[in-house]
Design a protein around this motif. Structure first.
Motif, PDB file in Angstrom:
ATOM      1  N   LEU A  86      14.863  26.073  63.371  1.00 54.72           N
ATOM      2  CA  LEU A  86      14.490  24.744  63.263  1.00 54.72           C
ATOM      3  C   LEU A  86      14.532  24.376  61.643  1.00 54.72           C
ATOM      4  O   LEU A  86      15.109  23.411  61.218  1.00 54.72           O
ATOM      5  CB  LEU A  86      13.261  24.489  63.631  1.00 54.72           C
ATOM      6  N   ASP A  87      14.117  25.268  60.712  1.00 50.75           N
ATOM      7  CA  ASP A  87      14.093  24.779  59.505  1.00 50.75           C
ATOM      8  C   ASP A  87      15.434  24.563  58.789  1.00 50.75           C
ATOM      9  O   ASP A  87      15.650  23.867  57.849  1.00 50.75           O
ATOM     10  CB  ASP A  87      13.443  26.098  58.476  1.00 50.75           C
ATOM     11  N   ASP A  88      16.404  25.465  59.327  1.00 52.40           N
ATOM     12  CA  ASP A  88      17.846  25.362  58.690  1.00 52.40           C
ATOM     13  C   ASP A  88      18.523  23.982  59.179  1.00 52.40           C
ATOM     14  O   ASP A  88      19.188  23.207  58.408  1.00 52.40           O
ATOM     15  CB  ASP A  88      18.721  26.338  59.390  1.00 52.40           C
ATOM     16  N   VAL A  89      18.346  23.749  60.344  1.00 51.57           N
ATOM     17  CA  VAL A  89      18.609  22.341  60.914  1.00 51.57           C
ATOM     18  C   VAL A  89      18.075  21.118  60.195  1.00 51.57           C
ATOM     19  O   VAL A  89      18.669  20.160  59.840  1.00 51.57           O
ATOM     20  CB  VAL A  89      18.495  22.376  62.365  1.00 51.57           C
ATOM     21  N   ALA A  90      16.772  21.228  59.919  1.00 42.89           N
ATOM     22  CA  ALA A  90      15.947  20.151  59.318  1.00 42.89           C
ATOM     23  C   ALA A  90      16.770  19.750  58.020  1.00 42.89           C
ATOM     24  O   ALA A  90      16.845  18.860  57.468  1.00 42.89           O
ATOM     25  CB  ALA A  90      14.531  20.199  59.301  1.00 42.89           C
ATOM     26  N   ALA A  91      16.951  21.166  57.151  1.00 45.20           N
ATOM     27  CA  ALA A  91      17.283  20.870  55.720  1.00 45.20           C
ATOM     28  C   ALA A  91      18.862  20.539  55.762  1.00 45.20           C
ATOM     29  O   ALA A  91      19.231  19.643  54.886  1.00 45.20           O
ATOM     30  CB  ALA A  91      17.368  22.320  55.049  1.00 45.20           C
TER      31      ALA A  91
END
Length: 196
Positions: A86-91
């Protein structure tokens, strides 16, 4: 006819620990151990079903259930986001993640929107409570998104309520009633009964 649908969320795996979008990954050792320990606490039911993911199938086996894989309660189709953190997609895609969280009809990942997920799972749930249902009691090991979507549908909540529901691993959520009218008992942990 009143129908009882018991949904068990699968045990822990690395994808869940890493906040990955429904990557189809096996259970981790602690998840497998906890599922085996919980086997004695699984309530009896009619037909037992398993979501098609590896995580659901392994949980089903560790719980000692003879269940058929069932495609209908498959996890949320998140298409190109599947397996990513999720953090990678959000970034990488902040506007798309914001749209996905704010608009139940949005599907920037190319898969199902939240509204489509709730509609699909609601249709499956209502088919179990319909006049042609093969029984009155069902047990299914399904992904947490499926459990949340079933609760949203069963209680006729707005789709955005999905984001406010937490489903812990190895918990039992029970819906009872019939198509169009469901009562919900939420998140009972599966624990082994005390020795006695």
């Amino acid at each position: 006819m009143t129908v009882r649908v018991m949904l068990i969320s699968p045990a822990m795996n690395a994808a869940l620990r890493e906040a990955r979008f429904d990557g189809d990954a096996p259970l981790d050792p602690s998840g497998r151990e906890r599922a085996r320990a919980a086997a004695g606490a699984v309530p009896g039911a009619g037909p037992a079903l398993s979501g098609p993911s590896e995580r659901c199938r392994e949980t089903t086996a560790a719980l000692g259930l003879a269940a058929q894989p069932e495609p209908a309660p498959a996890g949320w189709d998140l298409a190109r986001w599947s397996g990513r953190r999720l953090d990678d997609v959000a970034a990488a895609e902040p506007a798309q993640v914001t749209a996905w969280l704010d608009d139940p009809s949005a599907a920037p990942h190319g898969g199902e929107s939240l509204r489509d997920l709730v509609r699909r799972i609601g249709g499956w749930l209502d088919s179990l409570g319909g006049p042609d249902a093969p029984g009155t009691s069902f047990l299914a090991v399904t992904e947490t998104a499926v459990v949340r979507a079933a609760v949203v549908h069963g209680l006729r909540l707005p789709a955005k309520a999905f984001w406010r529901l937490d489903v812990a691993p190895l918990t039992l959520t029970e819906l009872s009633g019939r198509s169009g009218r469901w009562n919900v008992a939420l998140g009972r942990p599966l624990t082994t009964p005390p020795a006695g």
